[in-house]
Design a protein around this motif. Structure first.
Motif, PDB file in Angstrom:
ATOM      1  N   ASP A 136      35.954  37.332 -63.937  1.00  0.00           N
ATOM      2  CA  ASP A 136      35.417  37.155 -62.588  1.00  0.00           C
ATOM      3  C   ASP A 136      34.568  35.888 -62.584  1.00  0.00           C
ATOM      4  OD1 ASP A 136      33.876  37.214 -60.270  1.00  0.00           O
ATOM      5  OD2 ASP A 136      33.810  39.403 -60.226  1.00  0.00           O
ATOM      6  N   PRO A 137      34.832  34.992 -61.629  1.00  0.00           N
ATOM      7  CA  PRO A 137      34.037  33.752 -61.567  1.00  0.00           C
ATOM      8  C   PRO A 137      32.535  34.020 -61.643  1.00  0.00           C
ATOM      9  CG  PRO A 137      35.803  33.665 -59.956  1.00  0.00           C
ATOM     10  CD  PRO A 137      35.893  35.009 -60.603  1.00  0.00           C
ATOM     11  N   LEU A 138      32.134  35.150 -61.118  1.00  0.00           N
ATOM     12  CA  LEU A 138      30.709  35.490 -61.133  1.00  0.00           C
ATOM     13  C   LEU A 138      30.148  35.469 -62.550  1.00  0.00           C
ATOM     14  CD1 LEU A 138      28.116  36.560 -59.799  1.00  0.00           C
ATOM     15  CD2 LEU A 138      29.006  38.869 -60.157  1.00  0.00           C
ATOM     16  N   TYR A 139      30.939  35.966 -63.478  1.00  0.00           N
ATOM     17  CA  TYR A 139      30.452  36.009 -64.862  1.00  0.00           C
ATOM     18  C   TYR A 139      30.139  34.622 -65.366  1.00  0.00           C
ATOM     19  CZ  TYR A 139      32.737  40.588 -64.601  1.00  0.00           C
ATOM     20  OH  TYR A 139      33.141  41.830 -64.220  1.00  0.00           O
ATOM     21  N   TRP A 140      31.050  33.705 -65.102  1.00  0.00           N
ATOM     22  CA  TRP A 140      30.865  32.342 -65.635  1.00  0.00           C
ATOM     23  C   TRP A 140      29.750  31.637 -64.887  1.00  0.00           C
ATOM     24  CZ3 TRP A 140      33.055  34.410 -69.224  1.00  0.00           C
ATOM     25  CH2 TRP A 140      34.287  35.062 -69.126  1.00  0.00           C
ATOM     26  N   LEU A 141      29.569  32.042 -63.650  1.00  0.00           N
ATOM     27  CA  LEU A 141      28.467  31.462 -62.886  1.00  0.00           C
ATOM     28  C   LEU A 141      27.120  31.900 -63.464  1.00  0.00           C
ATOM     29  CD1 LEU A 141      27.262  29.926 -60.549  1.00  0.00           C
ATOM     30  CD2 LEU A 141      27.590  31.944 -59.105  1.00  0.00           C
ATOM     31  N   LEU A 142      27.020  33.162 -63.771  1.00  0.00           N
ATOM     32  CA  LEU A 142      25.771  33.654 -64.358  1.00  0.00           C
ATOM     33  C   LEU A 142      25.518  32.978 -65.705  1.00  0.00           C
ATOM     34  CD1 LEU A 142      26.094  37.448 -63.465  1.00  0.00           C
ATOM     35  CD2 LEU A 142      24.450  35.814 -62.514  1.00  0.00           C
ATOM     36  N   TRP A 143      26.568  32.859 -66.454  1.00  0.00           N
ATOM     37  CA  TRP A 143      26.464  32.177 -67.748  1.00  0.00           C
ATOM     38  C   TRP A 143      25.988  30.737 -67.538  1.00  0.00           C
ATOM     39  CZ3 TRP A 143      30.675  32.949 -72.083  1.00  0.00           C
ATOM     40  CH2 TRP A 143      30.280  32.277 -73.233  1.00  0.00           C
ATOM     41  N   ALA A 144      26.578  30.085 -66.561  1.00  0.00           N
ATOM     42  CA  ALA A 144      26.183  28.701 -66.281  1.00  0.00           C
ATOM     43  C   ALA A 144      24.710  28.627 -65.892  1.00  0.00           C
ATOM     44  CB  ALA A 144      27.055  28.115 -65.174  1.00  0.00           C
ATOM     45  N   ALA A 145      24.265  29.610 -65.153  1.00  0.00           N
ATOM     46  CA  ALA A 145      22.856  29.618 -64.753  1.00  0.00           C
ATOM     47  C   ALA A 145      21.957  29.722 -65.980  1.00  0.00           C
ATOM     48  CB  ALA A 145      22.592  30.772 -63.793  1.00  0.00           C
TER      49      ALA A 145
ATOM     50  N   ILE B 157      31.329  22.291 -72.742  1.00  0.00           N
ATOM     51  CA  ILE B 157      31.009  23.587 -73.334  1.00  0.00           C
ATOM     52  C   ILE B 157      31.013  24.690 -72.285  1.00  0.00           C
ATOM     53  CG2 ILE B 157      29.678  22.673 -75.258  1.00  0.00           C
ATOM     54  CD1 ILE B 157      27.149  23.353 -73.597  1.00  0.00           C
ATOM     55  N   ALA B 158      31.835  24.500 -71.265  1.00  0.00           N
ATOM     56  CA  ALA B 158      31.933  25.536 -70.241  1.00  0.00           C
ATOM     57  C   ALA B 158      32.768  26.701 -70.776  1.00  0.00           C
ATOM     58  CB  ALA B 158      32.575  24.975 -68.989  1.00  0.00           C
ATOM     59  N   PRO B 159      32.341  27.918 -70.524  1.00  0.00           N
ATOM     60  CA  PRO B 159      33.128  29.061 -70.982  1.00  0.00           C
ATOM     61  C   PRO B 159      34.396  29.250 -70.166  1.00  0.00           C
ATOM     62  CG  PRO B 159      31.182  29.802 -69.780  1.00  0.00           C
ATOM     63  CD  PRO B 159      31.068  28.323 -69.906  1.00  0.00           C
ATOM     64  N   HIS B 160      34.356  28.838 -68.920  1.00  0.00           N
ATOM     65  CA  HIS B 160      35.528  29.022 -68.066  1.00  0.00           C
ATOM     66  C   HIS B 160      36.460  27.822 -68.204  1.00  0.00           C
ATOM     67  CE1 HIS B 160      32.394  26.912 -65.838  1.00  0.00           C
ATOM     68  NE2 HIS B 160      33.364  26.238 -65.278  1.00  0.00           N
ATOM     69  N   PRO B 161      37.756  28.063 -68.048  1.00  0.00           N
ATOM     70  CA  PRO B 161      38.707  26.960 -68.119  1.00  0.00           C
ATOM     71  C   PRO B 161      38.546  26.025 -66.933  1.00  0.00           C
ATOM     72  CG  PRO B 161      39.821  28.999 -67.507  1.00  0.00           C
ATOM     73  CD  PRO B 161      38.424  29.363 -67.848  1.00  0.00           C
ATOM     74  N   ALA B 162      38.969  24.795 -67.115  1.00  0.00           N
ATOM     75  CA  ALA B 162      38.763  23.766 -66.101  1.00  0.00           C
ATOM     76  C   ALA B 162      39.387  24.147 -64.752  1.00  0.00           C
ATOM     77  CB  ALA B 162      39.338  22.434 -66.582  1.00  0.00           C
ATOM     78  N   GLU B 163      40.477  24.876 -64.800  1.00  0.00           N
ATOM     79  CA  GLU B 163      41.148  25.239 -63.549  1.00  0.00           C
ATOM     80  C   GLU B 163      40.282  26.153 -62.684  1.00  0.00           C
ATOM     81  OE1 GLU B 163      42.620  24.848 -66.956  1.00  0.00           O
ATOM     82  OE2 GLU B 163      43.448  26.841 -66.535  1.00  0.00           O
ATOM     83  N   GLN B 164      39.370  26.850 -63.317  1.00  0.00           N
ATOM     84  CA  GLN B 164      38.539  27.781 -62.551  1.00  0.00           C
ATOM     85  C   GLN B 164      37.266  27.141 -62.037  1.00  0.00           C
ATOM     86  OE1 GLN B 164      37.456  31.811 -63.656  1.00  0.00           O
ATOM     87  NE2 GLN B 164      39.362  31.999 -64.811  1.00  0.00           N
ATOM     88  N   HIS B 169      32.306  27.248 -58.849  1.00  0.00           N
ATOM     89  CA  HIS B 169      31.383  26.502 -57.998  1.00  0.00           C
ATOM     90  C   HIS B 169      31.324  27.116 -56.593  1.00  0.00           C
ATOM     91  CE1 HIS B 169      30.084  22.812 -55.649  1.00  0.00           C
ATOM     92  NE2 HIS B 169      29.092  23.037 -56.471  1.00  0.00           N
ATOM     93  N   GLN B 170      32.477  27.506 -56.092  1.00  0.00           N
ATOM     94  CA  GLN B 170      32.523  28.127 -54.777  1.00  0.00           C
ATOM     95  C   GLN B 170      31.720  29.432 -54.773  1.00  0.00           C
ATOM     96  OE1 GLN B 170      33.782  26.667 -52.001  1.00  0.00           O
ATOM     97  NE2 GLN B 170      32.632  28.330 -51.067  1.00  0.00           N
ATOM     98  N   ARG B 171      31.816  30.130 -55.889  1.00  0.00           N
ATOM     99  CA  ARG B 171      31.048  31.386 -56.010  1.00  0.00           C
ATOM    100  C   ARG B 171      29.558  31.105 -55.901  1.00  0.00           C
ATOM    101  NH1 ARG B 171      29.512  35.698 -55.427  1.00  0.00           N
ATOM    102  NH2 ARG B 171      30.079  37.669 -56.415  1.00  0.00           N
ATOM    103  N   LEU B 172      29.136  29.984 -56.459  1.00  0.00           N
ATOM    104  CA  LEU B 172      27.729  29.598 -56.365  1.00  0.00           C
ATOM    105  C   LEU B 172      27.343  29.357 -54.911  1.00  0.00           C
ATOM    106  CD1 LEU B 172      24.968  28.600 -57.409  1.00  0.00           C
ATOM    107  CD2 LEU B 172      26.009  26.368 -57.797  1.00  0.00           C
ATOM    108  N   LEU B 173      28.215  28.648 -54.193  1.00  0.00           N
ATOM    109  CA  LEU B 173      27.901  28.349 -52.794  1.00  0.00           C
ATOM    110  C   LEU B 173      27.866  29.632 -51.961  1.00  0.00           C
ATOM    111  CD1 LEU B 173      29.967  25.078 -52.276  1.00  0.00           C
ATOM    112  CD2 LEU B 173      27.611  25.376 -53.029  1.00  0.00           C
TER     113      LEU B 173
END
Lengths: 181, 181
Positions: A136-145, B157-164, B169-173
């Motif tokens: 879930d994108p949310l997971y990676w967003l939290l990680w990014a935070a 060092i992003a955990p998510h693949p580039a395609e996501q 980012h949209q999830r953040l917005l």
DNA sequence: ATAACTATACCAACCAGACGGTACAGTTAC
DNA sequence: GTAACTGTACCGTCTGGTTGGTATAGTTAT
């Protein structure tokens, strides 16, 4: 190895130099002097500067992941254990010294492959999270935070004052609690 | 300045070198050659390597903040304009080339004061946000998340693949839209 | 038991190259 | 005439890495 701690002593020395005298002072000669070895002896253990930095990074990873795994133990049975332990883990200064991180980052600027062990580690944790709770994108967003808070602090570019650090981090944990069910 | 673009030409050259040949190749001689100037001419414009890096950072800041301010125009009249434009601004590769950021980061590792202009800029934006909407840990958390996404990407060092990337980012917005009221 | 040998853990000295910076005399453009 | 260069030569320093050697502990062969 007669003294199995030689490697650690060298790594400690490099770390001390980074913290006290600046990252640019991590030269083979200085590290040798600080660790009490000769330059030749140092190069016996780390066959080049790259290997030395590599060693610093590997120790960084293993220490930090140890802290996270300890954190995870406290969440046994709960959902999103891996992710939540990741968010909660804010490495102590002793383990994740800003100067050490900066040193690794600086070296990685010239040797991107240097971060490969870190990337592998990240990929592993990612898989664990996916296995636990899906993708879930949310997971990676939290990680990014969480990463953002850490990197901002390390680089000294956080918008919030240092005194608010804990509050902001707590807000992250609260938010995660609320969004992850 | 007879050619007011000389500085920019030099900065472009340094940027190109960083991207194509690696950060470590940003030497005075190489930058001079790449920019078509002599070493003397280069040093006429930037009286030392530090000044050159400083120049790269300053251009980085001004470009990025220009993008953000343009973004802000689209939000005229709405609440949290500054913060929301900040979150929405993901600098284009041309402006915020990873190699350039890495170059600045690497230099900052040895010269922490080099990031001072950036810190000042950050402090300014922070004040603007506070003036607009007060001081809430949530704001700095969202900012940290945006920075985290950017830095993860830059450092690879992003955990998510580039395609996501876009999805995260949209999830953040979306999250910001939901939480800021 | 002991001589021969091996692997480990170092050390001292040296080196070749790179790099930032200086100096300075001369040239071009406005 | 002055700002904006060019061009080249030079320097001092630093740095990563190499080389060749030593000390010592442990192993093996006889």
């Amino acid at each position: 190895m007669s003294r199995p701690s030689a490697r650690d002593a060298i790594l400690d020395a490099a770390q001390r130099i980074a913290a006290e005298r600046g990252v640019s002072r991590i030269t083979l000669e200085e590290v040798a002097r600080e660790s009490g070895l000769s330059k030749g002896g140092l190069l016996y253990h780390f066959p080049g500067k790259e290997a030395l930095i590599q060693g610093m990074l590997e120790r960084l990873i293993s220490h930090t992941s140890a802290v996270r795994e300890a954190n995870e133990q406290a969440l046994v049975g709960e959902r999103h254990r891996t992710l939540r332990s990741l968010l909660a883990t804010r490495s102590s200064d002793e383990v994740l010294n800003p100067h050490v991180v900066t040193a690794v980052l600086a070296a990685a600027a010239e040797q991107p492959a240097l971060l490969d062990p870190l990337r592998e580690h990240i990929a592993g944790v990612r898989q664990q999270i996916i296995h636990e709770a899906g993708d879930d994108p949310l997971y990676w967003l939290l990680w990014a935070a969480a990463d953002g808070l850490l990197l901002q602090e390390v680089l000294g570019i956080a918008p919030h004052p240092a005194e608010q650090r804990d509050r902001v981090h707590q807000r992250l944990l609260d938010l995660a609690e609320e969004l992850l069910q």
